[in-house]
Enzyme design. Structure first.
Site, mmCIF file in Angstrom:
data_model
loop_
_atom_site.group_PDB
_atom_site.id
_atom_site.type_symbol
_atom_site.label_atom_id
_atom_site.label_comp_id
_atom_site.label_asym_id
_atom_site.label_seq_id
_atom_site.Cartn_x
_atom_site.Cartn_y
_atom_site.Cartn_z
ATOM 1 N N HIS A 140 2.348 3.394 -8.934
ATOM 2 C CA HIS A 140 2.147 1.955 -9.195
ATOM 3 C C HIS A 140 3.322 1.415 -10.009
ATOM 4 C CE1 HIS A 140 -1.778 2.334 -7.485
ATOM 5 N NE2 HIS A 140 -2.309 3.012 -8.489
ATOM 6 N N ASP A 153 0.831 -1.220 0.000
ATOM 7 C CA ASP A 153 0.000 0.000 0.000
ATOM 8 C C ASP A 153 0.860 1.261 0.000
ATOM 9 O OD1 ASP A 153 -2.400 1.386 -0.024
ATOM 10 O OD2 ASP A 153 -2.554 1.434 2.166
ATOM 11 N N ARG A 174 -0.685 9.299 -9.744
ATOM 12 C CA ARG A 174 -0.761 8.058 -8.953
ATOM 13 C C ARG A 174 -0.220 6.861 -9.719
ATOM 14 N NH1 ARG A 174 -3.969 7.543 -4.645
ATOM 15 N NH2 ARG A 174 -4.418 5.411 -5.263
ATOM 16 N N TRP A 192 -11.941 -2.088 -7.570
ATOM 17 C CA TRP A 192 -12.710 -1.889 -8.810
ATOM 18 C C TRP A 192 -13.481 -0.572 -8.759
ATOM 19 C CZ3 TRP A 192 -11.406 -4.454 -12.887
ATOM 20 C CH2 TRP A 192 -11.014 -5.787 -12.827
ATOM 21 N N SER A 240 -8.051 -4.364 5.343
ATOM 22 C CA SER A 240 -8.611 -4.042 4.011
ATOM 23 C C SER A 240 -9.061 -5.296 3.266
ATOM 24 C CB SER A 240 -7.586 -3.258 3.168
ATOM 25 O OG SER A 240 -7.205 -2.074 3.823
ATOM 26 N N LEU A 295 9.950 -20.892 -4.684
ATOM 27 C CA LEU A 295 9.042 -19.929 -4.040
ATOM 28 C C LEU A 295 7.695 -19.958 -4.749
ATOM 29 C CD1 LEU A 295 8.887 -17.432 -1.989
ATOM 30 C CD2 LEU A 295 9.199 -16.020 -4.025
ATOM 31 N N GLY A 335 -0.006 5.561 -4.397
ATOM 32 C CA GLY A 335 -0.562 6.856 -4.800
ATOM 33 C C GLY A 335 0.055 7.992 -3.990
ATOM 34 N N ARG A 336 0.137 7.787 -2.683
ATOM 35 C CA ARG A 336 0.708 8.850 -1.831
ATOM 36 C C ARG A 336 2.189 9.052 -2.128
ATOM 37 N NH1 ARG A 336 -1.108 6.268 3.461
ATOM 38 N NH2 ARG A 336 -1.512 4.562 1.998
ATOM 39 N N THR A 358 -11.058 -6.423 -4.362
ATOM 40 C CA THR A 358 -12.417 -6.318 -4.904
ATOM 41 C C THR A 358 -12.873 -4.860 -4.872
ATOM 42 O OG1 THR A 358 -12.874 -8.505 -3.995
ATOM 43 C CG2 THR A 358 -14.779 -7.171 -4.562
HETATM 44 C C1 IPE Z 1 -5.351 -2.499 0.061
HETATM 45 O O1 IPE Z 1 -5.038 -1.179 -0.191
HETATM 46 C C2 IPE Z 1 -5.439 -3.260 -1.228
HETATM 47 C C3 IPE Z 1 -4.161 -3.487 -1.900
HETATM 48 C C4 IPE Z 1 -2.985 -3.140 -1.447
HETATM 49 C C5 IPE Z 1 -4.246 -4.165 -3.157
HETATM 50 P P1 IPE Z 1 -6.166 -0.060 -0.305
HETATM 51 O O2 IPE Z 1 -5.477 1.228 -0.532
HETATM 52 O O3 IPE Z 1 -7.186 -0.458 -1.306
HETATM 53 O O4 IPE Z 1 -6.834 -0.132 1.147
HETATM 54 P P2 IPE Z 1 -7.648 0.963 1.959
HETATM 55 O O5 IPE Z 1 -8.707 1.508 1.025
HETATM 56 O O6 IPE Z 1 -6.682 2.035 2.364
HETATM 57 O O7 IPE Z 1 -8.186 0.235 3.142
HETATM 58 C C1 IPE Z 2 -1.632 0.310 -3.346
HETATM 59 O O1 IPE Z 2 -1.400 1.684 -3.384
HETATM 60 C C2 IPE Z 2 -1.931 -0.265 -4.710
HETATM 61 C C3 IPE Z 2 -3.330 -0.658 -4.917
HETATM 62 C C4 IPE Z 2 -4.259 -0.652 -4.000
HETATM 63 C C5 IPE Z 2 -3.716 -1.082 -6.245
HETATM 64 P P1 IPE Z 2 -2.590 2.714 -3.385
HETATM 65 O O2 IPE Z 2 -3.003 2.970 -4.788
HETATM 66 O O3 IPE Z 2 -3.679 2.295 -2.492
HETATM 67 O O4 IPE Z 2 -1.882 4.000 -2.813
HETATM 68 P P2 IPE Z 2 -2.423 4.958 -1.654
HETATM 69 O O5 IPE Z 2 -2.722 4.094 -0.482
HETATM 70 O O6 IPE Z 2 -3.647 5.628 -2.191
HETATM 71 O O7 IPE Z 2 -1.312 5.898 -1.392
HETATM 72 MG MG MG Z 3 -4.013 2.509 -0.506
#
Ligand code: IPE
Ligand code: IPE
Ligand code: MG
Length: 251
Positions: free
Chosen positions: A43, A26, A39, A75, A198, A137, A29-30, A72
């Site tokens: 990725h 996670d 964002r 999406w 999550s 692995l 984006g930030r 999920t």
């Molecule tokens: C959890 O991250 C899902 C993945 C890392 C694939 P999210 O960014 O979707 O989770 P929340 O919304 O902060 O709980």
């Molecule tokens: C995790 O990073 C990747 C996915 C959930 C696909 P995020 O996209 O959730 O990034 P933040 O948490 O918004 O920074």
């Molecule tokens: Mg996130």
């Protein structure tokens, strides 16, 4: 992903390397927003962190690695981000599959895969075939996945196969999950600062140790993985027993 190691397992010490590590990747984006980037760049930079994690896991002797790549609920993100993530997945699978195969990695995906675009499903099938002989692995990508989805699917499978109520126990449920032969993860790592699940492996994490790595996913490297393993070794896993009972059995 059943639990061959049951909860009252005699494994009461954490002195060995976890066989199965799960990761919530996670903060992409930030990470990008902090740098004035979009964002999607976050990725894209996250792919290098996946490579580093696979190397570190193998180096540490971890046997199974499960990585949460798309939930999920993801999406529901803007369609431009979802489409770009699917493209990135296709490109990354094409670019990495040979190297993974050479490293002895077996890649598989779990989740509601029929929701993925056709190109993604083809790329996954190709990578799964290329890496099918990997015996060092097991890398499971959780894609279009959620723990509740998996439990709902398990119920459906039980009803379809006519499992009798008296035959339902923890092992039966474990066998109906998406990856029935994986042991439960002993360690779950989450990057990005949030301390929540999550909707990740809800059934399998009954006694999993949690480690929150203080970095956004694109910055996660071998040293962070090793720190998580080190912290795991300092934990006393009690599985409901008392600390004294554990000390007696581990001495
Ligand atoms: C959890 O991250 C899902 C993945 C890392 C694939 P999210 O960014 O979707 O989770 P929340 O919304 O902060 O709980
Ligand atoms: C995790 O990073 C990747 C996915 C959930 C696909 P995020 O996209 O959730 O990034 P933040 O948490 O918004 O920074
Ligand atoms: Mg996130």
């Amino acid at each position: 992903m059943s639990s061959p190691q049951s909860i009252d397992s005699s494994e009461t010490s954490s002195q060995r390397t976890p066989a199965h590590v799960a990761i919530i990747m996670d903060g992409n984006g930030r990470w990008a927003e902090e740098r004035g980037m979009d964002r999607m760049s976050g990725h894209a930079y996250g792919v290098e962190a996946v490579r580093a994690t696979v190397r570190a896991a193998m180096q540490c002797g971890v046997r199974h690695l499960t990585m949460y790549a798309f939930s999920t609920e993801n999406w529901n993100r803007p369609s431009a981000e979802v489409d770009a993530l699917m493209d990135l997945l296709v490109r990354s699978l094409a670019a990495e599959a040979d190297e993974l195969a050479g490293q002895g990695v077996r890649l598989r995906a779990m989740g509601s895969l029929d929701r993925l675009p056709e190109g993604c499903r083809e790329a996954l099938a190709g990578a799964e075939t290329k890496t099918s002989a990997g015996d060092k692995l097991d890398l499971t990508l959780a894609l279009s996945y959620s723990g509740r989805w998996e439990i709902v699917e398990a119920f459906r499978k039980a009803l379809v196969s006519g499992v009798a109520p008296g035959d339902v126990d923890e092992d039966t449920i474990g066998q109906l999950l998406a990856m029935p032969n994986l042991p439960d993860p002993e360690l779950l790592i989450r990057t990005g600062g949030e301390q929540r699940i999550s909707n990740f492996l809800l059934w399998q994490i009954a006694y999993t140790e949690f480690h929150f790595a203080p970095v956004f996913w694109p910055d996660f490297r071998e040293s962070h993985f090793e720190q998580a393993i080190e912290q795991f070794h300092s934990r006393q896993r009690r599985f409901g027993k008392t600390g004294q009972q554990i000390q007696r059995t581990s001495s």
